[in-house]
Design a protein around this motif. Sequence first.
Motif, PDB file in Angstrom:
ATOM      1  N   LEU A  57       0.741  -1.277  -0.200  1.00  0.00           N
ATOM      2  CA  LEU A  57      -0.165  -0.001  -0.037  1.00  0.00           C
ATOM      3  C   LEU A  57       0.969   1.274   0.020  1.00  0.00           C
ATOM      4  CD1 LEU A  57      -2.835   1.473   0.172  1.00  0.00           C
ATOM      5  CD2 LEU A  57      -2.558   1.050   2.854  1.00  0.00           C
ATOM      6  N   VAL A  58       0.822   1.983  -0.910  1.00  0.00           N
ATOM      7  CA  VAL A  58       1.610   3.276  -1.191  1.00  0.00           C
ATOM      8  C   VAL A  58       0.777   4.231  -1.097  1.00  0.00           C
ATOM      9  CG1 VAL A  58       3.439   4.390  -2.631  1.00  0.00           C
ATOM     10  CG2 VAL A  58       3.360   1.997  -2.365  1.00  0.00           C
ATOM     11  N   GLU A  59       0.566   5.114  -0.120  1.00  0.00           N
ATOM     12  CA  GLU A  59      -0.249   6.402  -0.157  1.00  0.00           C
ATOM     13  C   GLU A  59       0.262   7.348   0.749  1.00  0.00           C
ATOM     14  OE1 GLU A  59      -2.483   9.116  -0.636  1.00  0.00           O
ATOM     15  OE2 GLU A  59      -3.097   7.554  -1.537  1.00  0.00           O
ATOM     16  N   ASP A  60       0.712   8.880   0.187  1.00  0.00           N
ATOM     17  CA  ASP A  60       1.174   9.777   1.012  1.00  0.00           C
ATOM     18  C   ASP A  60       0.155  10.330   2.050  1.00  0.00           C
ATOM     19  OD1 ASP A  60      -0.403  11.181  -0.758  1.00  0.00           O
ATOM     20  OD2 ASP A  60       1.370  12.526  -1.403  1.00  0.00           O
ATOM     21  N   ASP A  61      -0.867  10.376   2.003  1.00  0.00           N
ATOM     22  CA  ASP A  61      -1.940  10.945   2.810  1.00  0.00           C
ATOM     23  C   ASP A  61      -1.956  10.032   4.081  1.00  0.00           C
ATOM     24  OD1 ASP A  61      -4.280  11.651   4.181  1.00  0.00           O
ATOM     25  OD2 ASP A  61      -4.639  13.035   2.642  1.00  0.00           O
ATOM     26  N   PRO A  62      -1.714  10.269   5.201  1.00  0.00           N
ATOM     27  CA  PRO A  62      -1.939   9.571   6.317  1.00  0.00           C
ATOM     28  C   PRO A  62      -3.381   8.894   6.569  1.00  0.00           C
ATOM     29  CG  PRO A  62      -0.563  10.987   7.017  1.00  0.00           C
ATOM     30  CD  PRO A  62      -1.333  11.476   5.802  1.00  0.00           C
ATOM     31  N   VAL A  64      -5.834   8.687   4.164  1.00  0.00           N
ATOM     32  CA  VAL A  64      -6.348   7.895   3.121  1.00  0.00           C
ATOM     33  C   VAL A  64      -5.399   6.358   3.327  1.00  0.00           C
ATOM     34  CG1 VAL A  64      -6.237   7.427   0.824  1.00  0.00           C
ATOM     35  CG2 VAL A  64      -6.886   9.754   1.750  1.00  0.00           C
ATOM     36  N   ARG A  65      -4.157   6.487   3.890  1.00  0.00           N
ATOM     37  CA  ARG A  65      -3.618   5.372   4.026  1.00  0.00           C
ATOM     38  C   ARG A  65      -4.165   4.262   5.292  1.00  0.00           C
ATOM     39  NH1 ARG A  65       1.396   7.124   4.317  1.00  0.00           N
ATOM     40  NH2 ARG A  65       1.312   7.760   6.685  1.00  0.00           N
ATOM     41  N   LYS A  66      -4.678   5.118   6.368  1.00  0.00           N
ATOM     42  CA  LYS A  66      -5.388   4.340   7.445  1.00  0.00           C
ATOM     43  C   LYS A  66      -6.591   3.894   6.837  1.00  0.00           C
ATOM     44  CE  LYS A  66      -6.654   4.931  12.146  1.00  0.00           C
ATOM     45  NZ  LYS A  66      -6.784   5.713  13.419  1.00  0.00           N
ATOM     46  N   THR A  67      -7.341   4.464   6.036  1.00  0.00           N
ATOM     47  CA  THR A  67      -8.627   4.141   5.565  1.00  0.00           C
ATOM     48  C   THR A  67      -8.271   2.857   4.705  1.00  0.00           C
ATOM     49  OG1 THR A  67      -9.478   6.300   5.782  1.00  0.00           O
ATOM     50  CG2 THR A  67     -10.755   4.545   4.245  1.00  0.00           C
ATOM     51  N   TYR A  68      -7.440   2.833   3.923  1.00  0.00           N
ATOM     52  CA  TYR A  68      -7.218   1.633   3.185  1.00  0.00           C
ATOM     53  C   TYR A  68      -6.655   0.471   3.899  1.00  0.00           C
ATOM     54  CZ  TYR A  68      -8.418   3.687  -1.267  1.00  0.00           C
ATOM     55  OH  TYR A  68      -9.257   4.195  -2.302  1.00  0.00           O
ATOM     56  N   ARG A  69      -5.860   0.641   4.857  1.00  0.00           N
ATOM     57  CA  ARG A  69      -5.313  -0.115   5.839  1.00  0.00           C
ATOM     58  C   ARG A  69      -6.385  -0.807   6.710  1.00  0.00           C
ATOM     59  NH1 ARG A  69      -1.672   2.363   8.681  1.00  0.00           N
ATOM     60  NH2 ARG A  69      -2.838   2.412  10.541  1.00  0.00           N
TER      61      ARG A  69
END
Length: 76
Positions: A57-62, A64-69
Amino acid sequence: MVYGFVKQSGGHSRIYSSGRGTVVRLYFPRAEVVAETVAVRPKVVSELPRGGETILLVEDDPLVRKTYRDPAVALG
């Protein structure tokens, strides 16, 4: 990838942007022969196979990253 697929198929693409959205049009050459229709029965699967895959998972917005994780975060 789309550009390569269109070019490989002998077609072309056009992209239009008017400030209210973007329209992507793909043009392909007309088929010279009619494809044969084959009836395929869907395979019935009682349970989806599971494995030990790892997803990068590569995302620079924390946020958005947490939502996908953790999709439960997005559902509230």
